[in-house]
Design an enzyme around this catalytic site. Sequence first.
Site, PDB file in Angstrom:
ATOM      1  N   TYR A   6      13.731 108.607  55.108  1.00 13.16           N
ATOM      2  CA  TYR A   6      14.156 109.907  54.534  1.00 13.16           C
ATOM      3  C   TYR A   6      13.351 110.308  53.298  1.00 13.16           C
ATOM      4  CZ  TYR A   6      18.537 107.985  56.577  1.00 13.16           C
ATOM      5  OH  TYR A   6      19.495 107.397  57.354  1.00 13.16           O
ATOM      6  N   CYS A  51       3.008  96.450  59.247  1.00 12.07           N
ATOM      7  CA  CYS A  51       1.780  97.143  59.661  1.00 12.07           C
ATOM      8  C   CYS A  51       2.065  98.578  60.082  1.00 12.07           C
ATOM      9  CB  CYS A  51       1.127  96.389  60.806  1.00 12.07           C
ATOM     10  SG  CYS A  51       0.838  94.684  60.379  1.00 12.07           S
ATOM     11  N   GLU A  52       2.549  99.345  59.165  1.00 11.16           N
ATOM     12  CA  GLU A  52       2.814 100.775  59.367  1.00 11.16           C
ATOM     13  C   GLU A  52       2.577 101.420  58.021  1.00 11.16           C
ATOM     14  OE1 GLU A  52       4.278 102.385  62.102  1.00 11.16           O
ATOM     15  OE2 GLU A  52       4.841 100.622  63.282  1.00 11.16           O
ATOM     16  N   TYR A  69      23.697 101.584  52.871  1.00  9.60           N
ATOM     17  CA  TYR A  69      22.646 101.871  53.844  1.00  9.60           C
ATOM     18  C   TYR A  69      21.365 101.081  53.534  1.00  9.60           C
ATOM     19  CZ  TYR A  69      26.058 105.581  54.379  1.00  9.60           C
ATOM     20  OH  TYR A  69      27.226 106.269  54.517  1.00  9.60           O
ATOM     21  N   GLY A 127      30.849 111.436  51.580  1.00  8.41           N
ATOM     22  CA  GLY A 127      29.924 112.375  50.966  1.00  8.41           C
ATOM     23  C   GLY A 127      29.863 112.350  49.448  1.00  8.41           C
ATOM     24  N   PRO A 170      34.725 107.624  51.882  1.00 13.71           N
ATOM     25  CA  PRO A 170      33.395 107.466  51.307  1.00 13.71           C
ATOM     26  C   PRO A 170      32.842 106.070  51.576  1.00 13.71           C
ATOM     27  CG  PRO A 170      35.084 107.942  49.628  1.00 13.71           C
ATOM     28  CD  PRO A 170      35.784 107.548  50.874  1.00 13.71           C
TER      29      PRO A 170
END
Length: 422
Positions: A319, A345-346, A375, A235, A278
């Site tokens: 997000y 294609c989005e 990530y 975190g 972490p």
Amino acid sequence: MIRTVKDKIFIGKYSVSALCEKFGTPLYVYSAEKIRDNYIRALKTARKYYQDFDLFYAIKACNNPNIANILVKEGAGIDAASINEIKLAKLLGLGGEKIMFSGNYLSDEDLKEGIESGAIINLDDKSLLPRLLKFGVPNIISFRVNPGYGESNVGEWVTNAGPKAKFGLNPKHVYDAYSDAQKAGIQRFGVHMMPGSCLLNPEYFFKITKMLIKIIIPIFKELNIEVEFVDIGGGLGIPYKKSDSVLDLDKTMSGISDIIIKSFNENKMKLPSLYMEPARYFVGDAGVLLGKVHTIKRSYTNIIGTDISMNTLARPAMYDAYHHIYVDGKESHPREKFGVCGQICENTDYWCRERELPKTIEEGDVIVVADTGAYGFGMSYQYNGRLKAAEVLVSKNEAKLIRHRETFSDMLQNVVLTDEMK
Ligand code: LLP
């Protein structure tokens, strides 16, 4: 991690344009020195306030073994979310209690392999205990407690505790979980939580530590458990926006330590080892994603089309996460508003809706998407026939390829061509 010399962007001694030329795009580039520095800073700061402190790296954030190896060489353990991540940790030479197995909603197979691996088993619910015991009695066990509250700078989707989260043991079940474990003959215990990700305010860490302590101390006293470790999760946040604050690590670590020391001392309980696990803090700002501009479309809005798509960097589409974008060679040029997209294609692949970028941006320019070490590659996937990027690790004297770019044959690797195809 990046340096700018007359608008040209460098990582260590390598210009991003040279890296793109040599390795192609899209390309994840990591700095070995930065990863090491981040780890050492966290460890040294924490140990100033709590000597018996150790770090585990949550390998899910960036699972290239060459990256994890930098941390393991400095003494980190590995937090594994799956059996394959345990296998990665073993590949790095770790074993036993240097591996924390914090899976969730584990299958019987996971539990069996988990116990056989010798890792610390960290259960997400008391219902998993009888299923685990079918395969043996672990040497040590911990439970991931959901203290009833979580927070995240990435938003609700990355808030990992509180009543809406899928994770962790309800405080109401903590007593039963540990007492059942004792009854099964387990003698060594730890406790764990992971209530949120990317926090920049030390007060958050104080709040969750106090909540956990309040839940566990009376129970451990009553059950006469001398808890060996308290793992308060990951975190530790990094600033993604220029306006974000930097986490005050000294304040965070000294505050957490004070809370633990005071509460254990007051209750005449032996001080446990203190762990954190972490990931973003170690690797987030130690990686960038390089891409090429292929198209400038001046339409309803100005859109920059790049080869960085949502399959390569999922965070913005998933997000609405912010990543700073630099344009190589043009940072000091006058700016104009653009959106930035990839080639999928989005429409969620229109991943940056509005940003002031150099007016002079043109086809062939290199863009640098900052703070993508955590990530980033780890959450990438194949879609639309767009394949996974390559990864490069830069250290003082070299820029090494640490993962090949995927190819068409990788795309077909697991496909079974039936007789009808022949
Ligand atoms: N420990 C456990 C059990 C975890 O599940 C995680 C991350 C960590 C430690 C490391 O958390 P960190 O220090 O990086 O906050 N995909 C999201 C983040 C998801 C976090 C998942 N768990 C993102 O891109 O922001």
